[in-house]
Design a protein around this motif. Sequence first.
Motif, PDB file in Angstrom:
ATOM      1  N   ARG A 124       0.839  -1.214   0.000  1.00  0.00           N
ATOM      2  CA  ARG A 124       0.000   0.000   0.000  1.00  0.00           C
ATOM      3  C   ARG A 124       0.864   1.250   0.000  1.00  0.00           C
ATOM      4  O   ARG A 124       0.562   2.240  -0.686  1.00  0.00           O
ATOM      5  CB  ARG A 124      -0.946  -0.010   1.204  1.00  0.00           C
ATOM      6  CG  ARG A 124      -2.039  -1.051   1.128  1.00  0.00           C
ATOM      7  CD  ARG A 124      -3.244  -0.663   1.973  1.00  0.00           C
ATOM      8  NE  ARG A 124      -2.936  -0.605   3.387  1.00  0.00           N
ATOM      9  CZ  ARG A 124      -3.041  -1.658   4.211  1.00  0.00           C
ATOM     10  NH1 ARG A 124      -3.408  -2.841   3.739  1.00  0.00           N
ATOM     11  NH2 ARG A 124      -2.772  -1.529   5.492  1.00  0.00           N
ATOM     12  N   TYR A 125       1.957   1.226   0.762  1.00  0.00           N
ATOM     13  CA  TYR A 125       2.841   2.396   0.801  1.00  0.00           C
ATOM     14  C   TYR A 125       3.600   2.561  -0.509  1.00  0.00           C
ATOM     15  O   TYR A 125       3.846   3.693  -0.959  1.00  0.00           O
ATOM     16  CB  TYR A 125       3.800   2.285   1.993  1.00  0.00           C
ATOM     17  CG  TYR A 125       3.147   2.712   3.286  1.00  0.00           C
ATOM     18  CD1 TYR A 125       3.101   4.050   3.660  1.00  0.00           C
ATOM     19  CD2 TYR A 125       2.527   1.779   4.112  1.00  0.00           C
ATOM     20  CE1 TYR A 125       2.482   4.452   4.830  1.00  0.00           C
ATOM     21  CE2 TYR A 125       1.900   2.165   5.290  1.00  0.00           C
ATOM     22  CZ  TYR A 125       1.879   3.501   5.640  1.00  0.00           C
ATOM     23  OH  TYR A 125       1.243   3.901   6.792  1.00  0.00           O
ATOM     24  N   LEU A 126       3.974   1.462  -1.138  1.00  0.00           N
ATOM     25  CA  LEU A 126       4.627   1.550  -2.453  1.00  0.00           C
ATOM     26  C   LEU A 126       3.668   2.118  -3.492  1.00  0.00           C
ATOM     27  O   LEU A 126       4.050   2.964  -4.314  1.00  0.00           O
ATOM     28  CB  LEU A 126       5.118   0.169  -2.893  1.00  0.00           C
ATOM     29  CG  LEU A 126       6.350  -0.391  -2.174  1.00  0.00           C
ATOM     30  CD1 LEU A 126       6.655  -1.800  -2.682  1.00  0.00           C
ATOM     31  CD2 LEU A 126       7.568   0.508  -2.369  1.00  0.00           C
ATOM     32  N   ALA A 151      12.738  12.016   8.819  1.00  0.00           N
ATOM     33  CA  ALA A 151      12.131  10.923   9.580  1.00  0.00           C
ATOM     34  C   ALA A 151      13.196  10.055  10.238  1.00  0.00           C
ATOM     35  O   ALA A 151      13.048   9.645  11.399  1.00  0.00           O
ATOM     36  CB  ALA A 151      11.249  10.082   8.661  1.00  0.00           C
ATOM     37  N   VAL A 152      14.279   9.793   9.516  1.00  0.00           N
ATOM     38  CA  VAL A 152      15.361   8.974  10.067  1.00  0.00           C
ATOM     39  C   VAL A 152      16.039   9.702  11.225  1.00  0.00           C
ATOM     40  O   VAL A 152      16.350   9.099  12.260  1.00  0.00           O
ATOM     41  CB  VAL A 152      16.392   8.627   8.966  1.00  0.00           C
ATOM     42  CG1 VAL A 152      17.642   7.990   9.574  1.00  0.00           C
ATOM     43  CG2 VAL A 152      15.776   7.684   7.938  1.00  0.00           C
ATOM     44  N   ALA A 153      16.278  10.993  11.064  1.00  0.00           N
ATOM     45  CA  ALA A 153      16.919  11.774  12.132  1.00  0.00           C
ATOM     46  C   ALA A 153      16.088  11.717  13.411  1.00  0.00           C
ATOM     47  O   ALA A 153      16.625  11.522  14.513  1.00  0.00           O
ATOM     48  CB  ALA A 153      17.106  13.219  11.677  1.00  0.00           C
ATOM     49  N   CYS A 333       9.491   6.652   4.226  1.00  0.00           N
ATOM     50  CA  CYS A 333       9.283   7.883   4.997  1.00  0.00           C
ATOM     51  C   CYS A 333       7.887   7.898   5.618  1.00  0.00           C
ATOM     52  O   CYS A 333       7.734   8.123   6.817  1.00  0.00           O
ATOM     53  CB  CYS A 333       9.478   9.093   4.091  1.00  0.00           C
ATOM     54  SG  CYS A 333       9.088  10.662   4.896  1.00  0.00           S
ATOM     55  N   GLN A 334       6.874   7.635   4.799  1.00  0.00           N
ATOM     56  CA  GLN A 334       5.506   7.647   5.319  1.00  0.00           C
ATOM     57  C   GLN A 334       5.261   6.480   6.259  1.00  0.00           C
ATOM     58  O   GLN A 334       4.517   6.593   7.242  1.00  0.00           O
ATOM     59  CB  GLN A 334       4.501   7.622   4.158  1.00  0.00           C
ATOM     60  CG  GLN A 334       3.099   8.082   4.549  1.00  0.00           C
ATOM     61  CD  GLN A 334       3.090   9.479   5.154  1.00  0.00           C
ATOM     62  OE1 GLN A 334       3.716  10.405   4.638  1.00  0.00           O
ATOM     63  NE2 GLN A 334       2.409   9.628   6.288  1.00  0.00           N
ATOM     64  N   PHE A 335       5.902   5.349   5.974  1.00  0.00           N
ATOM     65  CA  PHE A 335       5.806   4.156   6.831  1.00  0.00           C
ATOM     66  C   PHE A 335       6.292   4.490   8.234  1.00  0.00           C
ATOM     67  O   PHE A 335       5.670   4.110   9.234  1.00  0.00           O
ATOM     68  CB  PHE A 335       6.653   3.049   6.195  1.00  0.00           C
ATOM     69  CG  PHE A 335       6.558   1.702   6.852  1.00  0.00           C
ATOM     70  CD1 PHE A 335       5.564   0.807   6.492  1.00  0.00           C
ATOM     71  CD2 PHE A 335       7.487   1.318   7.820  1.00  0.00           C
ATOM     72  CE1 PHE A 335       5.495  -0.453   7.076  1.00  0.00           C
ATOM     73  CE2 PHE A 335       7.417   0.074   8.410  1.00  0.00           C
ATOM     74  CZ  PHE A 335       6.424  -0.812   8.035  1.00  0.00           C
ATOM     75  N   ASP A 338       3.938   7.138  10.034  1.00  0.00           N
ATOM     76  CA  ASP A 338       2.654   6.580  10.479  1.00  0.00           C
ATOM     77  C   ASP A 338       2.814   5.608  11.641  1.00  0.00           C
ATOM     78  O   ASP A 338       1.832   4.996  12.080  1.00  0.00           O
ATOM     79  CB  ASP A 338       1.955   5.869   9.316  1.00  0.00           C
ATOM     80  CG  ASP A 338       1.426   6.847   8.281  1.00  0.00           C
ATOM     81  OD1 ASP A 338       1.377   8.057   8.573  1.00  0.00           O
ATOM     82  OD2 ASP A 338       1.059   6.410   7.173  1.00  0.00           O
ATOM     83  N   GLY A 339       4.034   5.452  12.144  1.00  0.00           N
ATOM     84  CA  GLY A 339       4.269   4.620  13.324  1.00  0.00           C
ATOM     85  C   GLY A 339       4.450   3.144  13.056  1.00  0.00           C
ATOM     86  O   GLY A 339       4.545   2.347  14.002  1.00  0.00           O
ATOM     87  N   HIS A 340       4.522   2.758  11.784  1.00  0.00           N
ATOM     88  CA  HIS A 340       4.614   1.327  11.482  1.00  0.00           C
ATOM     89  C   HIS A 340       5.995   0.753  11.751  1.00  0.00           C
ATOM     90  O   HIS A 340       6.126  -0.446  12.015  1.00  0.00           O
ATOM     91  CB  HIS A 340       4.224   1.070  10.029  1.00  0.00           C
ATOM     92  CG  HIS A 340       2.780   1.329   9.743  1.00  0.00           C
ATOM     93  ND1 HIS A 340       1.763   0.644  10.379  1.00  0.00           N
ATOM     94  CD2 HIS A 340       2.174   2.208   8.905  1.00  0.00           C
ATOM     95  CE1 HIS A 340       0.592   1.079   9.934  1.00  0.00           C
ATOM     96  NE2 HIS A 340       0.816   2.032   9.046  1.00  0.00           N
TER      97      HIS A 340
END
Length: 448
Positions: A124-126, A151-153, A333-335, A338-340
């Motif tokens: 879904r994220y892809l 997001a990584v930082a 990034c969105q994954f 969204d807390g996944h």
Amino acid sequence: MKQAPDFDFLPLQNSNIPLYMQVYNYYKALITQGKLPPATKLPSIRRCAESLSVSRTTAEAAYLQLCADGYVLSRPQSGYYVTDLYVPRPQAPAAAPAKKPEIHFDFASLSADHESFDFNLWRRYLKSALRQDERLLSYGAVQGEADLREAVAQYITEKRNVVCTPDKIVIGAGVQSLLHILCAVIGAPCPVAFLGAAFTQGVAVFRDHGFPICASAKDAKLIYTTPSHINRWGDAMPTAERIALLRDTAKKEVLLIEDDYDNEFNYFSRPAPALQGLDGGRRVIYLGTFSKLLLPSIRLSYMVLPDALLPAYRKIAPLYNQTASKVEQIALCQFIRDGHLASQIRKVRKLYTQKALRLEAAVRQVFGEDSRVYTGETGFVVRFEPDTTLRAADLTRRAAEAGVAVKAQNLPGGKTALLLSCSGVRTEDFSAALTILKKICESPDKPV
């Protein structure tokens, strides 16, 4: 009708060999080597002259000589064709490589358990990333997508106490690709030493860039360490040792590379803080990857550079294209946002903790309750010392022949340890695989 392909060739004008003979030898070699098979049509005289930068008279003389010697024949109004008089003799077929044994139970690889990842969620994220048409029309940012670096930082600051901002992060397709960039950033090769678990791919990168590999850290100006996975069965470096290492390297002005491999999978002891955070981000280059957390096939890793190396990186950054998929960067990034990723860590920790404990129990059930078995702190690898006269190389070979892939190491006193990764074998197959290993250990000379 086959047409002769164009080949790179430039007759030597100052050679002692006449030009027409150079052209003749050129085509003769192609024919006798089988690169121009029978019935292949040679280029026209005009085309031959143009492509080889010779006169038409020279090309025609070469063709006539080829005809005279039987390599080609001339068909009126059609052209020149290769004959079958000089077909190369077929060479004896090379010996077929030894057939690798078929592996049914893989305790040697770090492949992921099918239950460890929600494929439908990731799809879904892809798909969402692929709908960002305008963004996908351009190449990926050299340093990595800005939103992913943000997001990584945030993630590594909160979870590993790493001191960084998005502008210090470089995204790449795997740690190896990032090490190539790092070698260019460091510039002049210096002695490098590797502490902890063996990392042959990393050694290869530094060696390829001319960095001398030191057997001892005392001679190094650059130290590569994996403090969350310091040995083959996955123990972590205690905090006191981390602080001592930082003090020693600071005194000697040695640069540290911290590959925080497996830091998310420390199950049986309190997680130790990252070296980079303890150092305040001054002399430690921090490396991390999402391949183990998500899937091995998702090649997304990151590097955090200290301030001292940022100017050198910005100077050479335009010379290196981004190696990681832009689509996967957008999806990840969105994954994360969204807390996944946090829930994925909890899921994988629970799954592999249970699998490791079940594998340990299965070893005791098959080999006996008094078996010398130990589960590493990361929970992936079970270390087991069977009673056998086989040494590591013979044991791994015999196991592979029986369809079981394992890693082993020689211990002092003639003993051998098996290193069994639980991730790539189904729980219900543990007993069957261990029974095969028991037969090999007890009867090393008998076929299984």
